[in-house]
Design an enzyme around this catalytic site. Sequence first.
Site, short mmCIF file in Angstrom:
data_model
loop_
_atom_site.label_atom_id
_atom_site.label_comp_id
_atom_site.label_asym_id
_atom_site.label_seq_id
_atom_site.Cartn_x
_atom_site.Cartn_y
_atom_site.Cartn_z
N LYS A 70 0.80 -1.23 0.00
CA LYS A 70 0.00 0.00 0.00
C LYS A 70 0.83 1.28 0.00
O LYS A 70 0.48 2.26 -0.67
CB LYS A 70 -0.95 0.01 1.19
CG LYS A 70 -2.02 -1.05 1.14
CD LYS A 70 -2.95 -0.96 2.33
CE LYS A 70 -4.01 -2.04 2.29
NZ LYS A 70 -4.98 -1.92 3.41
N ASP A 106 -9.81 2.56 2.65
CA ASP A 106 -9.77 1.87 3.94
C ASP A 106 -10.41 2.67 5.06
O ASP A 106 -11.16 2.12 5.88
CB ASP A 106 -8.32 1.54 4.32
CG ASP A 106 -7.80 0.30 3.61
OD1 ASP A 106 -8.61 -0.52 3.18
OD2 ASP A 106 -6.56 0.17 3.51
#
Length: 285
Positions: A70, A106
């Site tokens: 990420k 997220d």
Amino acid sequence: MIRGTTKVCGVWGWPVTHSASPAMHNAAFEALGLDFVYVPFAVSPENLKQAIAGVRALGLVGVNVTVPLKERVPEFLDTLTERAVRLGAVNTLFWEDDKLCGDSTDGAGFLAALPIALAPGMTAVVLGAGGSARAVVDALVQSGVRVFVANRTAQRAEELVTRFGAAGALPLEEAPLREALQDASLLVNTTSIGMSPNHAERPPVPEDALHPGLFVTDLIYNPAQTRLLARAKQCGCGTQNGIEMLVQQGAISFTRWTGQEAPLNIMRTGVKQFLGKTDTIIEAL
């Protein structure tokens, strides 16, 4: 049926065999009759640049990115959303015209999944300082929560404190966690400790720090009940695994790629079937 017109999406991780995202997204594509397919790709950090080139060359419609990629993805993209810039992490790739873009869903997915109300001034302890932790810490701080970040590498925890205005950094050790959790209402595990196939592992959270006023959420969803959640439940804590956050953040990606509203119930069912579970997602005592 996969044909020449089928649009391809996928998930990258290292490892990625545990991912329920293919089951979740493919169930949603099928339910809506969309000519899409979602595929898992094992991408090592060393091969990330080549994988990005593959997206461009093959015309993949979208990609989800998970551990440990990420924070490494942004440098290879054409543009980032405002929240991806703020977080310095990306979990979703998509196209805007001819530009390959990065976003982070997220934080929004975490808040949408959380079954307890957040109140300004309440205390939360977040374990880990990776890409998911960044999103969670940012979302909680933006909600007015006092957040303490615990990580094995102190510098990384301190970076999150400085970047997002969290309350403080802690070593990922029993003694400081015990003290921090005394007055905490929320504990969030964003680390991979306890994730399949390492089911027997548990973060160093002391059992005497788990109290009925504490809600424990573990972003891991495979296994559906980690050792941390099992122990927290025994100690009277409300618990939640990572399934609902997976669904909620995935729904944002799904809509971005397809332009259609995500069928949340279908996606939940797809994840549960993959995990072989029929129990409820939330187990609050």
